[in-house]
Write an enzyme that holds these catalytic residues in place. Structure first.
Site, PDB file in Angstrom:
ATOM      1  N   ASN A  14       3.847  -4.243   3.965  1.00  0.00           N
ATOM      2  CA  ASN A  14       4.970  -4.603   3.088  1.00  0.00           C
ATOM      3  C   ASN A  14       6.192  -3.810   3.540  1.00  0.00           C
ATOM      4  OD1 ASN A  14       6.702  -5.250   1.022  1.00  0.00           O
ATOM      5  ND2 ASN A  14       5.654  -4.012  -0.540  1.00  0.00           N
ATOM      6  N   TRP A  15       7.083  -4.509   4.251  1.00  0.00           N
ATOM      7  CA  TRP A  15       8.264  -3.815   4.795  1.00  0.00           C
ATOM      8  C   TRP A  15       9.317  -3.519   3.719  1.00  0.00           C
ATOM      9  CZ3 TRP A  15       9.848  -6.333  10.160  1.00  0.00           C
ATOM     10  CH2 TRP A  15       8.832  -6.076  11.088  1.00  0.00           C
ATOM     11  N   LYS A  16       9.194  -4.156   2.567  1.00  0.00           N
ATOM     12  CA  LYS A  16      10.205  -4.020   1.498  1.00  0.00           C
ATOM     13  C   LYS A  16      11.595  -4.345   2.041  1.00  0.00           C
ATOM     14  CE  LYS A  16       7.264  -0.544  -0.570  1.00  0.00           C
ATOM     15  NZ  LYS A  16       7.120   0.485  -1.573  1.00  0.00           N
ATOM     16  N   HIS A  97       4.561  -7.097  -7.451  1.00  0.00           N
ATOM     17  CA  HIS A  97       4.601  -5.706  -6.970  1.00  0.00           C
ATOM     18  C   HIS A  97       5.239  -4.856  -8.073  1.00  0.00           C
ATOM     19  CE1 HIS A  97       5.682  -2.163  -4.655  1.00  0.00           C
ATOM     20  NE2 HIS A  97       4.805  -2.557  -3.754  1.00  0.00           N
ATOM     21  N   GLU A  99       7.393  -2.690  -8.005  1.00  0.00           N
ATOM     22  CA  GLU A  99       8.860  -2.583  -7.917  1.00  0.00           C
ATOM     23  C   GLU A  99       9.518  -3.816  -8.529  1.00  0.00           C
ATOM     24  OE1 GLU A  99       8.941  -1.763  -3.730  1.00  0.00           O
ATOM     25  OE2 GLU A  99       8.027   0.182  -4.118  1.00  0.00           O
ATOM     26  N   GLU A 167      -2.753  -1.280  -7.067  1.00  0.00           N
ATOM     27  CA  GLU A 167      -1.807  -0.275  -6.581  1.00  0.00           C
ATOM     28  C   GLU A 167      -1.396   0.644  -7.730  1.00  0.00           C
ATOM     29  OE1 GLU A 167       0.407  -1.484  -2.862  1.00  0.00           O
ATOM     30  OE2 GLU A 167       1.440  -2.525  -4.473  1.00  0.00           O
ATOM     31  N   GLY A 173       4.280   5.361  -2.367  1.00  0.00           N
ATOM     32  CA  GLY A 173       5.362   6.107  -1.732  1.00  0.00           C
ATOM     33  C   GLY A 173       5.386   7.590  -2.055  1.00  0.00           C
ATOM     34  N   SER A 207       0.156   4.871  -0.682  1.00  0.00           N
ATOM     35  CA  SER A 207       0.093   5.982   0.273  1.00  0.00           C
ATOM     36  C   SER A 207      -1.069   5.871   1.272  1.00  0.00           C
ATOM     37  CB  SER A 207       0.045   7.326  -0.473  1.00  0.00           C
ATOM     38  OG  SER A 207       1.253   7.519  -1.182  1.00  0.00           O
ATOM     39  N   GLY A 228       2.812   0.265   2.563  1.00  0.00           N
ATOM     40  CA  GLY A 228       4.280   0.268   2.552  1.00  0.00           C
ATOM     41  C   GLY A 228       4.815   1.119   3.688  1.00  0.00           C
ATOM     42  N   GLY A 229       5.084   2.383   3.396  1.00  0.00           N
ATOM     43  CA  GLY A 229       5.724   3.299   4.341  1.00  0.00           C
ATOM     44  C   GLY A 229       5.124   3.297   5.738  1.00  0.00           C
TER      45      GLY A 229
HETATM   46  C1  PEP Z   1       3.584  -0.559  -1.472  1.00  0.00           C
HETATM   47  O1  PEP Z   1       4.753  -0.742  -1.199  1.00  0.00           O
HETATM   48  O2  PEP Z   1       2.969  -1.409  -2.085  1.00  0.00           O
HETATM   49  C2  PEP Z   1       2.941   0.688  -1.041  1.00  0.00           C
HETATM   50  C3  PEP Z   1       1.670   0.806  -1.249  1.00  0.00           C
HETATM   51  O3  PEP Z   1       3.734   1.614  -0.464  1.00  0.00           O
HETATM   52  P1  PEP Z   1       3.225   2.996   0.240  1.00  0.00           P
HETATM   53  O4  PEP Z   1       2.160   2.616   1.195  1.00  0.00           O
HETATM   54  O5  PEP Z   1       4.445   3.530   0.901  1.00  0.00           O
HETATM   55  O6  PEP Z   1       2.716   3.872  -0.841  1.00  0.00           O
END
Ligand code: PEP
Length: 243
Positions: A14-16, A97, A99, A167, A173, A207, A228-229
């Site tokens: 997930n590049w956001k 999500h 967010e 999640e 994050g 994470s 994500g990251g």
């Molecule tokens: C996400 O954006 O759904 C996510 C899990 O981010 P991260 O891996 O950065 O925690």
């Protein structure tokens, strides 16, 4: 619709709201897809403007979106419909999500409508659920997850067509994850005790990185990860795809 049951693990990037033309070029040059098992389903979810460029570089990976409109068409400035995604080679789409739920105030009903629109277009919805730290501390995790799942699932949902991603919001994050035991237990609860999603593909997100991906994906009740990251670093995402 893609046969998701045939995959051993599903791994989502997930590049956001990240990326640029230059980023894309460098990313795919570095991404190492050679030794990835054929039963791994790797998905890249870039911002929509990079869809076509990404699609031309994906090789064995699949294209996913990060959200879609709950409307089919009409006077909804800025929106992108499920059918528009389908016409642009989209196979998966994240919905709900945290967010989107927190920043854009989306609720379970919105997510249910979006997921139904996606299924109509033969796109696999990845429905995200997760508790806040406050809810966890109040021992409300199971209750919150059940309420989110039951109210976000569209009526035409099935284990062949919908993926769920657990999640925990406090893990996204932050570099903090639940213990492996906690992840496995929550996944077990979701898969075995909530009849509506019995045997659904269930991903963990929050994470995930190259160091913990293998342990998390080895858990009995985990069918993959949403990243994500770490998915923004081609070398790290390559390692996760091979974990
Ligand atoms: C996400 O954006 O759904 C996510 C899990 O981010 P991260 O891996 O950065 O925690």
């Amino acid at each position: 619709m893609l046969k998701i049951k045939e995959f051993n693990k599903i791994i989502v990037a997930n590049w956001k709201l990240n990326g640029s033309n230059d980023f894309l070029e460098a990313y795919f040059e570095k991404l190492a897809l050679k030794d990835i098992d054929s039963d791994i389903c790797g998905i890249i979810c870039p911002p929509i403007t990079y869809f076509q460029n990404c699609y031309s570089k994906l090789n064995s990976l699949y294209l996913g979106a990060q959200d879609c409109s709950k409307f089919k068409d009409g006077a909804y400035t800025g929106e992108i419909s499920a059918s528009m995604l389908r016409e642009n080679n989209c196979i998966f789409c994240i919905v709900g999500h945290s967010e989107r739920r927190q920043v854009f105030k989306e609720n379970n009903e919105d997510i249910k409508i979006k997921a139904a629109q996606l299924l109509d277009e033969k796109i696999v919805p990845i429905i995200c659920i997760g508790e806040t730290l406050e809810q966890k501390k109040m021992h409300k995790t199971h209750e919150v997850l059940k309420e989110q799942v039951i109210n976000s699932l569209p009526p035409n949902s099935s284990k062949e067509s919908v993926v769920i991603a657990y999640e925990p919001i406090w893990a996204i994050g932050t570099g903090i994850t639940p213990t492996l035991e906690e992840i496995n237990n929550i996944h077990k609860y979701l898969k075995k005790d909530i009849k509506e999603i019995e045997e659904y593909k269930l991903l963990y997100g929050g994470s995930v990185n190259p160091k913990n991906a293998s342990d998390i994906m080895s858990l009995e009740n985990v069918d993959g990860v949403l990243v994500g990251g770490s998915s923004l670093k081609a070398d790290q995402f390559s390692e996760i795809l091979k974990a």
